[in-house]
Design a protein around this motif. Structure first.
Motif, PDB file in Angstrom:
ATOM      1  N   THR A   2      11.297  -6.488  -3.812  1.00 10.33           N
ATOM      2  CA  THR A   2      10.914  -5.122  -4.184  1.00 10.33           C
ATOM      3  C   THR A   2      12.132  -4.212  -4.305  1.00 10.33           C
ATOM      4  O   THR A   2      12.247  -3.412  -5.243  1.00 10.33           O
ATOM      5  CB  THR A   2       9.944  -4.534  -3.133  1.00 10.33           C
ATOM      6  OG1 THR A   2       8.753  -5.319  -3.118  1.00 10.33           O
ATOM      7  CG2 THR A   2       9.591  -3.091  -3.435  1.00 10.33           C
ATOM      8  N   LEU A   3      13.043  -4.332  -3.372  1.00 11.61           N
ATOM      9  CA  LEU A   3      14.225  -3.465  -3.363  1.00 11.61           C
ATOM     10  C   LEU A   3      15.157  -3.740  -4.539  1.00 11.61           C
ATOM     11  O   LEU A   3      15.993  -2.884  -4.877  1.00 11.61           O
ATOM     12  CB  LEU A   3      14.978  -3.627  -2.038  1.00 11.61           C
ATOM     13  CG  LEU A   3      14.191  -3.234  -0.767  1.00 11.61           C
ATOM     14  CD1 LEU A   3      15.062  -3.384   0.471  1.00 11.61           C
ATOM     15  CD2 LEU A   3      13.644  -1.820  -0.872  1.00 11.61           C
TER      16      LEU A   3
ATOM     17  N   GLY B 299       0.786  -1.235   0.000  1.00 12.10           N
ATOM     18  CA  GLY B 299       0.000   0.000   0.000  1.00 12.10           C
ATOM     19  C   GLY B 299       0.812   1.276   0.000  1.00 12.10           C
ATOM     20  O   GLY B 299       0.354   2.314  -0.492  1.00 12.10           O
ATOM     21  N   THR B 300       2.030   1.230   0.540  1.00 10.83           N
ATOM     22  CA  THR B 300       2.808   2.462   0.691  1.00 10.83           C
ATOM     23  C   THR B 300       4.150   2.427  -0.041  1.00 10.83           C
ATOM     24  O   THR B 300       4.425   3.258  -0.905  1.00 10.83           O
ATOM     25  CB  THR B 300       3.049   2.761   2.184  1.00 10.83           C
ATOM     26  OG1 THR B 300       1.789   2.856   2.854  1.00 10.83           O
ATOM     27  CG2 THR B 300       3.805   4.077   2.359  1.00 10.83           C
ATOM     28  N   LEU B 301       4.999   1.473   0.305  1.00 15.48           N
ATOM     29  CA  LEU B 301       6.344   1.458  -0.273  1.00 15.48           C
ATOM     30  C   LEU B 301       6.339   1.128  -1.762  1.00 15.48           C
ATOM     31  O   LEU B 301       6.988   1.829  -2.557  1.00 15.48           O
ATOM     32  CB  LEU B 301       7.236   0.454   0.476  1.00 15.48           C
ATOM     33  CG  LEU B 301       8.650   0.281  -0.091  1.00 15.48           C
ATOM     34  CD1 LEU B 301       9.426   1.597  -0.019  1.00 15.48           C
ATOM     35  CD2 LEU B 301       9.406  -0.827   0.655  1.00 15.48           C
ATOM     36  N   TYR B 302       5.623   0.090  -2.164  1.00 15.88           N
ATOM     37  CA  TYR B 302       5.702  -0.339  -3.563  1.00 15.88           C
ATOM     38  C   TYR B 302       5.202   0.722  -4.552  1.00 15.88           C
ATOM     39  O   TYR B 302       5.813   0.893  -5.616  1.00 15.88           O
ATOM     40  CB  TYR B 302       4.983  -1.666  -3.800  1.00 15.88           C
ATOM     41  CG  TYR B 302       5.319  -2.241  -5.158  1.00 15.88           C
ATOM     42  CD1 TYR B 302       6.550  -2.858  -5.381  1.00 15.88           C
ATOM     43  CD2 TYR B 302       4.446  -2.105  -6.233  1.00 15.88           C
ATOM     44  CE1 TYR B 302       6.892  -3.347  -6.633  1.00 15.88           C
ATOM     45  CE2 TYR B 302       4.787  -2.597  -7.492  1.00 15.88           C
ATOM     46  CZ  TYR B 302       6.004  -3.212  -7.688  1.00 15.88           C
ATOM     47  OH  TYR B 302       6.347  -3.689  -8.930  1.00 15.88           O
ATOM     48  N   PRO B 303       4.118   1.454  -4.248  1.00 16.63           N
ATOM     49  CA  PRO B 303       3.715   2.517  -5.190  1.00 16.63           C
ATOM     50  C   PRO B 303       4.817   3.543  -5.441  1.00 16.63           C
ATOM     51  O   PRO B 303       4.991   4.014  -6.568  1.00 16.63           O
ATOM     52  CB  PRO B 303       2.502   3.139  -4.498  1.00 16.63           C
ATOM     53  CG  PRO B 303       1.913   2.017  -3.709  1.00 16.63           C
ATOM     54  CD  PRO B 303       3.104   1.261  -3.198  1.00 16.63           C
TER      55      PRO B 303
ATOM     56  N   LEU C 200      10.879   2.915   4.048  1.00 16.02           N
ATOM     57  CA  LEU C 200      11.983   1.955   4.147  1.00 16.02           C
ATOM     58  C   LEU C 200      12.539   1.912   5.564  1.00 16.02           C
ATOM     59  O   LEU C 200      12.836   0.843   6.110  1.00 16.02           O
ATOM     60  CB  LEU C 200      13.083   2.340   3.150  1.00 16.02           C
ATOM     61  CG  LEU C 200      14.213   1.326   2.933  1.00 16.02           C
ATOM     62  CD1 LEU C 200      13.658  -0.019   2.487  1.00 16.02           C
ATOM     63  CD2 LEU C 200      15.205   1.860   1.902  1.00 16.02           C
ATOM     64  N   GLU C 201      12.657   3.073   6.174  1.00 15.81           N
ATOM     65  CA  GLU C 201      13.147   3.148   7.556  1.00 15.81           C
ATOM     66  C   GLU C 201      12.173   2.482   8.524  1.00 15.81           C
ATOM     67  O   GLU C 201      12.588   1.916   9.547  1.00 15.81           O
ATOM     68  CB  GLU C 201      13.380   4.602   7.940  1.00 15.81           C
ATOM     69  CG  GLU C 201      13.811   4.831   9.390  1.00 15.81           C
ATOM     70  CD  GLU C 201      15.084   4.089   9.789  1.00 15.81           C
ATOM     71  OE1 GLU C 201      15.228   3.756  10.982  1.00 15.81           O
ATOM     72  OE2 GLU C 201      15.933   3.818   8.899  1.00 15.81           O
TER      73      GLU C 201
END
Length: 302
Positions: free
Chosen positions: A252-253, A175-179, A223-224
């Motif tokens: 993902t990274l 929901g947050t990092l991947y977008p 990420l943090e």
């Protein structure tokens, strides 16, 4: 006299020979008759010899071995090699030791046959008899399903509190990092962006570049969160072993390499630790993603 002697000799020689030949045969016949009578009384068929039974046993074993070798894989996986979403399930299936077969769906996801099974035309997609509609897509859902089905607590704990943390980490990523990662990397990867994204619009190149840079800058905060909250001093989100959330995060990274994103030291060590822990299960699918990124960068620099 000579004739009489000859007749006598013939009679004498014939009698002993006849007796010797008849007695063993008679004894064998008697034994066979006795065995047949005993078997008949017991209601059982006469015993068969070992010589006849041995070939049947061997043939049966060979038949079983042949059937086992011809057994179809339990899970069919349709995937795209350059995708980190697909890499996630490919890594998990290998790390979990699941009996699976992969099919490259490149160029096939919009075909009538594929759409009939998967109207969302998304990969990764698994086909499994235990599913209500026979198929399942979305990487996190696939890992959850397979872990539940096969009792893989090592990757997806059953304890409610521990499981909740793994779920939360995956949903926060999706929901947050991947977008952010998608907005920052898809233009460079040559992947189409979703409707409504600046990269998908008719905006001027400078506006698209600005949006891409803004997304890349936004990656640092979520990420943090993975480092300070979900890992919380542990080697992995799953503790001492990578969980399905760890597999999803590490995959993902991988995409960030296409924009030369400077991962913090802990993230570099984290990804190296996952690859070391999972070995070929991680390295093999990751090599496809890395090869594609290297190809894209080479094309851009040409």
């Amino acid at each position: 006299m000579a004739k009489a002697a000859t007749k006598g000799t013939k009679k004498a020689s014939a009698k002993p020979a006849g007796k010797k030949a008849t007695k063993p045969a008679a004894k064998a016949a008697a034994k066979a008759t006795t065995a047949a009578k005993v078997s008949a009384k017991a209601g059982k068929p006469a015993p068969k010899t070992t010589a006849k039974a041995a070939p049947k046993t061997t043939a049966k074993a060979a038949s079983k071995a042949k059937a086992k070798s011809a057994k179809k894989p339990a899970v069919k996986l349709s995937m795209l090699r350059p995708s980190v979403n697909n890499m996630t399930v490919r890594v998990f299936a290998r790390a979990a030791g699941l009996d699976h077969a992969e099919t490259d769906a490149w160029g096939l996801t919009r075909t009538p046959e594929f759409l009939a099974r998967n109207p969302a035309h998304l990969t990764p997609m698994i086909e499994d008899k235990g599913l209500p509609r026979g198929v399942l897509w979305e990487s996190c859902a696939i890992m959850q399903y397979l872990a539940n089905k096969h009792g893989l607590e090592k990757f997806y704990p059953k304890a409610p509190a521990k499981r909740a943390m793994v779920d939360s980490a995956m949903f926060y990523l999706i929901g947050t990092l991947y977008p952010y990662v998608a907005r920052a990397t898809y233009p460079a990867l040559g992947f189409p962006q979703y409707a409504g994204e600046v990269g998908h619009s008719d905006a001027q190149p400078d506006k698209k570049s600005e949006a891409q840079k803004a997304a890349a800058a936004a990656i640092a905060e979520p990420l943090e969160v993975f480092h300070s909250f979900f890992r919380d001093g542990k080697p992995f989100i799953g503790g001492n072993n990578p969980s399905i959330a760890d597999i999803r995060l590490a995959a993902t990274l991988e995409f960030l390499a296409v924009i030369d994103y400077a991962l913090p030291g802990w993230a570099q060590d984290y990804m190296a630790a996952i690859e070391k822990k999972l070995g070929k299960a991680y390295a093999e699918p990751a090599s496809d993603v890395r090869a594609y990124i290297a190809h894209v960068k080479a094309q851009a620099g040409a």
